[in-house]
Design a protein around this motif. Structure first.
Motif, PDB file in Angstrom:
ATOM      1  N   ALA A   1       0.831  -1.204   0.000  1.00  0.00           N
ATOM      2  CA  ALA A   1       0.000   0.000   0.000  1.00  0.00           C
ATOM      3  C   ALA A   1       0.869   1.259   0.000  1.00  0.00           C
ATOM      4  O   ALA A   1       0.614   2.209  -0.751  1.00  0.00           O
ATOM      5  CB  ALA A   1      -0.939  -0.003   1.208  1.00  0.00           C
ATOM      6  N   LYS A   2       1.904   1.262   0.835  1.00  0.00           N
ATOM      7  CA  LYS A   2       2.805   2.420   0.878  1.00  0.00           C
ATOM      8  C   LYS A   2       3.493   2.619  -0.477  1.00  0.00           C
ATOM      9  O   LYS A   2       3.581   3.737  -0.981  1.00  0.00           O
ATOM     10  CB  LYS A   2       3.860   2.236   1.971  1.00  0.00           C
ATOM     11  N   ALA A   3       3.960   1.517  -1.080  1.00  0.00           N
ATOM     12  CA  ALA A   3       4.602   1.616  -2.398  1.00  0.00           C
ATOM     13  C   ALA A   3       3.613   2.126  -3.439  1.00  0.00           C
ATOM     14  O   ALA A   3       3.966   2.941  -4.288  1.00  0.00           O
ATOM     15  CB  ALA A   3       5.166   0.261  -2.807  1.00  0.00           C
ATOM     16  N   GLY A   4       2.371   1.651  -3.363  1.00  0.00           N
ATOM     17  CA  GLY A   4       1.352   2.109  -4.302  1.00  0.00           C
ATOM     18  C   GLY A   4       1.106   3.597  -4.212  1.00  0.00           C
ATOM     19  O   GLY A   4       0.768   4.250  -5.200  1.00  0.00           O
ATOM     20  N   ASN A   5       1.293   4.155  -3.019  1.00  0.00           N
ATOM     21  CA  ASN A   5       1.155   5.600  -2.806  1.00  0.00           C
ATOM     22  C   ASN A   5       2.458   6.347  -3.085  1.00  0.00           C
ATOM     23  O   ASN A   5       2.534   7.544  -2.852  1.00  0.00           O
ATOM     24  CB  ASN A   5       0.704   5.875  -1.367  1.00  0.00           C
ATOM     25  N   GLY A   6       3.484   5.626  -3.538  1.00  0.00           N
ATOM     26  CA  GLY A   6       4.763   6.267  -3.834  1.00  0.00           C
ATOM     27  C   GLY A   6       5.601   6.561  -2.608  1.00  0.00           C
ATOM     28  O   GLY A   6       6.590   7.281  -2.685  1.00  0.00           O
ATOM     29  N   LYS A   7       5.230   6.000  -1.463  1.00  0.00           N
ATOM     30  CA  LYS A   7       5.961   6.213  -0.207  1.00  0.00           C
ATOM     31  C   LYS A   7       6.952   5.069  -0.005  1.00  0.00           C
ATOM     32  O   LYS A   7       6.820   4.250   0.901  1.00  0.00           O
ATOM     33  CB  LYS A   7       4.980   6.278   0.966  1.00  0.00           C
ATOM     34  N   HIS A   8       7.960   5.030  -0.857  1.00  0.00           N
ATOM     35  CA  HIS A   8       8.871   3.884  -0.853  1.00  0.00           C
ATOM     36  C   HIS A   8       9.728   3.797   0.402  1.00  0.00           C
ATOM     37  O   HIS A   8      10.070   2.694   0.833  1.00  0.00           O
ATOM     38  CB  HIS A   8       9.716   3.880  -2.131  1.00  0.00           C
ATOM     39  N   ASP A   9      10.076   4.939   1.009  1.00  0.00           N
ATOM     40  CA  ASP A   9      10.819   4.895   2.278  1.00  0.00           C
ATOM     41  C   ASP A   9      10.018   4.139   3.332  1.00  0.00           C
ATOM     42  O   ASP A   9      10.550   3.278   4.029  1.00  0.00           O
ATOM     43  CB  ASP A   9      11.123   6.309   2.800  1.00  0.00           C
ATOM     44  N   ASP A  10       8.744   4.485   3.447  1.00  0.00           N
ATOM     45  CA  ASP A  10       7.870   3.800   4.402  1.00  0.00           C
ATOM     46  C   ASP A  10       7.662   2.345   3.997  1.00  0.00           C
ATOM     47  O   ASP A  10       7.647   1.456   4.850  1.00  0.00           O
ATOM     48  CB  ASP A  10       6.512   4.496   4.499  1.00  0.00           C
ATOM     49  N   ALA A  11       7.494   2.111   2.706  1.00  0.00           N
ATOM     50  CA  ALA A  11       7.280   0.746   2.221  1.00  0.00           C
ATOM     51  C   ALA A  11       8.434  -0.156   2.630  1.00  0.00           C
ATOM     52  O   ALA A  11       8.215  -1.279   3.105  1.00  0.00           O
ATOM     53  CB  ALA A  11       7.117   0.740   0.699  1.00  0.00           C
ATOM     54  N   VAL A  12       9.656   0.325   2.471  1.00  0.00           N
ATOM     55  CA  VAL A  12      10.842  -0.469   2.805  1.00  0.00           C
ATOM     56  C   VAL A  12      10.798  -0.913   4.262  1.00  0.00           C
ATOM     57  O   VAL A  12      11.105  -2.065   4.584  1.00  0.00           O
ATOM     58  CB  VAL A  12      12.134   0.307   2.483  1.00  0.00           C
ATOM     59  N   LYS A  13      10.386  -0.024   5.163  1.00  0.00           N
ATOM     60  CA  LYS A  13      10.334  -0.363   6.586  1.00  0.00           C
ATOM     61  C   LYS A  13       9.402  -1.554   6.832  1.00  0.00           C
ATOM     62  O   LYS A  13       9.744  -2.489   7.568  1.00  0.00           O
ATOM     63  CB  LYS A  13       9.881   0.841   7.403  1.00  0.00           C
ATOM     64  N   TYR A  14       8.225  -1.519   6.222  1.00  0.00           N
ATOM     65  CA  TYR A  14       7.258  -2.610   6.406  1.00  0.00           C
ATOM     66  C   TYR A  14       7.715  -3.886   5.701  1.00  0.00           C
ATOM     67  O   TYR A  14       7.548  -4.985   6.231  1.00  0.00           O
ATOM     68  CB  TYR A  14       5.873  -2.190   5.920  1.00  0.00           C
ATOM     69  N   LEU A  15       8.271  -3.739   4.533  1.00  0.00           N
ATOM     70  CA  LEU A  15       8.715  -4.917   3.777  1.00  0.00           C
ATOM     71  C   LEU A  15       9.895  -5.603   4.458  1.00  0.00           C
ATOM     72  O   LEU A  15       9.986  -6.840   4.452  1.00  0.00           O
ATOM     73  CB  LEU A  15       9.049  -4.518   2.337  1.00  0.00           C
ATOM     74  N   GLU A  16      10.776  -4.826   5.052  1.00  0.00           N
ATOM     75  CA  GLU A  16      11.889  -5.426   5.805  1.00  0.00           C
ATOM     76  C   GLU A  16      11.363  -6.226   6.990  1.00  0.00           C
ATOM     77  O   GLU A  16      11.870  -7.302   7.303  1.00  0.00           O
ATOM     78  CB  GLU A  16      12.883  -4.355   6.257  1.00  0.00           C
TER      79      GLU A  16
ATOM     80  N   GLN B   1      13.375  -0.376  -3.200  1.00  0.00           N
ATOM     81  CA  GLN B   1      14.762   0.091  -3.099  1.00  0.00           C
ATOM     82  C   GLN B   1      15.214   0.705  -4.431  1.00  0.00           C
ATOM     83  O   GLN B   1      15.884   1.740  -4.438  1.00  0.00           O
ATOM     84  CB  GLN B   1      15.697  -1.060  -2.681  1.00  0.00           C
ATOM     85  N   MET B   2      14.842   0.094  -5.527  1.00  0.00           N
ATOM     86  CA  MET B   2      15.192   0.655  -6.843  1.00  0.00           C
ATOM     87  C   MET B   2      14.535   2.016  -7.032  1.00  0.00           C
ATOM     88  O   MET B   2      15.159   2.943  -7.558  1.00  0.00           O
ATOM     89  CB  MET B   2      14.779  -0.295  -7.970  1.00  0.00           C
ATOM     90  N   ALA B   3      13.277   2.141  -6.619  1.00  0.00           N
ATOM     91  CA  ALA B   3      12.569   3.423  -6.751  1.00  0.00           C
ATOM     92  C   ALA B   3      13.265   4.519  -5.953  1.00  0.00           C
ATOM     93  O   ALA B   3      13.203   5.698  -6.327  1.00  0.00           O
ATOM     94  CB  ALA B   3      11.115   3.273  -6.297  1.00  0.00           C
ATOM     95  N   LEU B   4      13.941   4.125  -4.878  1.00  0.00           N
ATOM     96  CA  LEU B   4      14.684   5.080  -4.060  1.00  0.00           C
ATOM     97  C   LEU B   4      16.115   5.294  -4.559  1.00  0.00           C
ATOM     98  O   LEU B   4      16.864   6.073  -3.981  1.00  0.00           O
ATOM     99  CB  LEU B   4      14.718   4.601  -2.603  1.00  0.00           C
TER     100      LEU B   4
END
Length: 127
Positions: free
Chosen positions: A50-65, A85-88
């Motif tokens: 969901a975070k990645a879908g919103n373009g919030k890749h920093d937040d997404a990484v935290k949850y995915l880790e 990570q690539m998006a960042l």
């Protein structure tokens, strides 16, 4: 009688929101789920999506880790972790996610589940 939102309903509503591309609603729903079960790998994975879908890749990484920490066989989480990570612009970290998938694929050889191979091949295409 329990108080507060039902995490099971929130989970189902979050999955439906993800499928519909309503990432904000999905974030709200998975926040409810994670409030009840913070170490649930699948819920962390879906919140990361969901975070990645919103373009919030920093937040997404935290949850995915967290997702891959709690369940190293959650192949889709490794895939999305690498993509975020690539998006960042973090190619080395994305490569680490791909390396983890490659190691798992090497370990299972001819008996690998299709979900592993799909995640590995999908991430390989972007790293």
């Amino acid at each position: 009688m329990p108080s507060g939102p039902d995490p099971n309903k929130a989970y189902a509503d979050g999955v439906e929101a993800l499928k519909a591309g309503d990432y904000r609603k999905a974030e709200r729903q998975f926040k409810t789920v994670l409030g009840a079960v913070p170490k649930n790998a699948e819920a962390n994975y879906l919140m990361g999506m969901a975070k990645a879908g919103n373009g919030k890749h920093d937040d997404a990484v935290k949850y995915l880790e967290k997702a891959v920490k709690y369940d190293e066989y959650l192949y889709g989480a490794w895939d999305q972790l690498g993509r975020s990570q690539m998006a960042l612009g973090n190619k080395a970290e994305a490569q680490q996610a791909l390396d983890a998938l490659n190691a798992k694929a090497q370990a299972c050889g001819e008996t690998c589940p299709p979900t592993l191979l799909g995640a590995r091949d999908g991430l390989k295409a972007v790293v």
